[in-house]
Design a protein around this motif. Structure first.
Motif, PDB file in Angstrom:
ATOM      1  N   SER A 173       7.443  15.291 -10.909  1.00 16.09           N
ATOM      2  CA  SER A 173       8.480  14.266 -10.774  1.00 16.09           C
ATOM      3  C   SER A 173       9.740  14.806 -10.109  1.00 16.09           C
ATOM      4  N   THR A 219      14.991   8.394  -7.688  1.00 16.99           N
ATOM      5  CA  THR A 219      13.641   8.790  -8.118  1.00 16.99           C
ATOM      6  C   THR A 219      13.435   8.692  -9.635  1.00 16.99           C
ATOM      7  N   ILE A 226      14.430   6.765 -11.863  1.00 16.72           N
ATOM      8  CA  ILE A 226      14.128   5.436 -12.392  1.00 16.72           C
ATOM      9  C   ILE A 226      12.610   5.236 -12.405  1.00 16.72           C
ATOM     10  N   PHE A 227      11.955   5.725 -11.359  1.00 20.11           N
ATOM     11  CA  PHE A 227      10.510   5.591 -11.257  1.00 20.11           C
ATOM     12  C   PHE A 227       9.809   6.482 -12.288  1.00 20.11           C
ATOM     13  N   VAL A 228      10.380   7.650 -12.544  1.00 17.98           N
ATOM     14  CA  VAL A 228       9.820   8.549 -13.557  1.00 17.98           C
ATOM     15  C   VAL A 228       9.910   7.886 -14.932  1.00 17.98           C
ATOM     16  N   GLY A 230      10.420   4.714 -15.600  1.00 20.60           N
ATOM     17  CA  GLY A 230       9.668   3.459 -15.622  1.00 20.60           C
ATOM     18  C   GLY A 230       8.193   3.703 -15.879  1.00 20.60           C
ATOM     19  N   ALA A 231       7.587   4.613 -15.121  1.00 22.96           N
ATOM     20  CA  ALA A 231       6.157   4.894 -15.294  1.00 22.96           C
ATOM     21  C   ALA A 231       5.909   5.484 -16.676  1.00 22.96           C
ATOM     22  N   PRO A 286       9.777   8.274  -4.617  1.00 27.23           N
ATOM     23  CA  PRO A 286       9.298   7.364  -5.668  1.00 27.23           C
ATOM     24  C   PRO A 286       7.844   7.595  -6.081  1.00 27.23           C
ATOM     25  N   LEU A 287       6.984   7.995  -5.142  1.00 24.08           N
ATOM     26  CA  LEU A 287       5.564   8.129  -5.488  1.00 24.08           C
ATOM     27  C   LEU A 287       5.307   9.299  -6.429  1.00 24.08           C
ATOM     28  N   GLY A 305       7.533  10.547  -8.211  1.00 28.83           N
ATOM     29  CA  GLY A 305       8.263  10.142  -9.416  1.00 28.83           C
ATOM     30  C   GLY A 305       7.376   9.335 -10.349  1.00 28.83           C
ATOM     31  N   LEU A 306       6.695   8.327  -9.778  1.00 26.80           N
ATOM     32  CA  LEU A 306       5.769   7.500 -10.565  1.00 26.80           C
ATOM     33  C   LEU A 306       4.650   8.344 -11.162  1.00 26.80           C
ATOM     34  N   GLY A 352       6.050  10.582 -13.932  1.00 23.59           N
ATOM     35  CA  GLY A 352       6.368   9.767 -15.099  1.00 23.59           C
ATOM     36  C   GLY A 352       5.111   9.346 -15.847  1.00 23.59           C
TER      37      GLY A 352
END
Lengths: 142, 144
Positions: A20, A41, A43-45, A47-48, B8-9, B11-12, B15
């Motif tokens: 991340s 970034t 926020i995406f961490v 959120g997921a 973002p990718l 990051g997702l 996460g």
């Protein structure tokens, strides 16, 4: 099996905070810097992480107990007190000046950078000190 | 101040992995995957069952980070903020704050919010707000 699940859980955590980018303090600070060079970034961490965990918890809590232990051990306190909020504020201050929170800081130890080692040592000192003061306060009350 | 790329990718993905970690620890062992609590538990050096699982988790974390660094994550992108004093002060505040406040980004921010804990919501809003304010003051008021 139980131990293996814990090891795998730790492994996923260490991989997650690294992939991340949370192990990079500058990236975290740029996320917190919403009035500057904002890097969204995290926020995406978050959120997921929240989607997976809340869905997973929903399924798990239908069971009466975990797979390899006798019971779920969840925090029972409900009080929103000064200790909780003061502690969270101090943590936010430390996070905001360093860009490190505990998970990524600990994981980053394996990259062998002096700053990671210094941070984790200082964090450990803070934790031990606080626990000792709390224990002493509890003993004098009893 | 160094500009970092918006990713973002990864990051997702990161996460989701942290989420899977939390789900697996709860499903298997019935515990909250909170990094500060697990690490602080180790520091008590009471070599009991608690210590045992906490050590296994932390070792797993280190292996996960090492594996990432050896395979796809470029550790040279890591940039620290300020000098040794900043690092030490940051570490101290984080250590004291997470013990007093019973958790950090993972314990309150991911696990606590996912089980709809009001305490975790209050703690998460507080540390996020203070951290944002701290960065605002250090970068835009003091101009460090």
């Amino acid at each position: 099996m139980g131990r293996l699940a814990i090891l795998l859980s730790g492994l996923l955590f260490g991989t997650g905070v690294t992939v991340s980018g949370m192990v990079n303090p500058m990236k975290v600070l740029n996320f917190l810097d919403i009035f500057g060079q904002w890097d969204a970034t995290l926020i995406f961490v978050m959120g997921a992480g929240l989607i997976v965990t809340s869905l997973g918890y929903q399924i798990i809590f239908r069971r009466s107990a975990p797979l390899f232990a006798t019971s779920f051990r969840l925090p029972t306190s409900q009080d929103i007190d000064t200790k909780l909020l003061g502690g969270a504020a101090l943590f936010g201050l430390g996070w905001g000046i360093s860009g490190f929170c505990p998970g990524p800081a600990i994981a980053s130890l394996v990259f062998g950078r002096m700053e990671s080692i210094t941070f984790v040592l200082a964090m450990s000192a803070g934790m031990i000190l606080t626990k000792q003061i709390q224990n002493r306060a509890q003993t004098s009350k009893a | 101040m160094t500009i970092t790329e918006f990713t973002p990718l990864t990051g997702l993905l990161g996460g989701a992995l942290i989420g899977l970690s939390a789900v697996l620890l709860m499903a298997g062992h019935g515990r909250i995957a909170g990094a500060s609590g697990i690490f602080a538990g180790l520091l008590t050096l009471k070599f009991d069952e608690e210590f045992n699982w906490q050590l296994v988790f932390i070792v797993g974390m280190l292996i996960g980070a090492a594996f990432s660094a050896l395979s796809f994550f470029d550790t040279s992108s890591i940039t620290f903020n300020g000098g040794p004093l900043t690092t030490i002060a940051g570490g101290l505040f984080v250590g004291v704050g997470t013990v007093l406040g019973s958790g950090c980004t993972s314990g309150h921010g991911i696990c606590g919010l996912s089980r709809f804990s009001k305490r975790s919501l209050a703690a998460t809003c507080t540390f996020m707000a203070v951290a944002i304010l701290t960065v605002f003051v250090t970068r835009h008021v003091l101009g460090a």
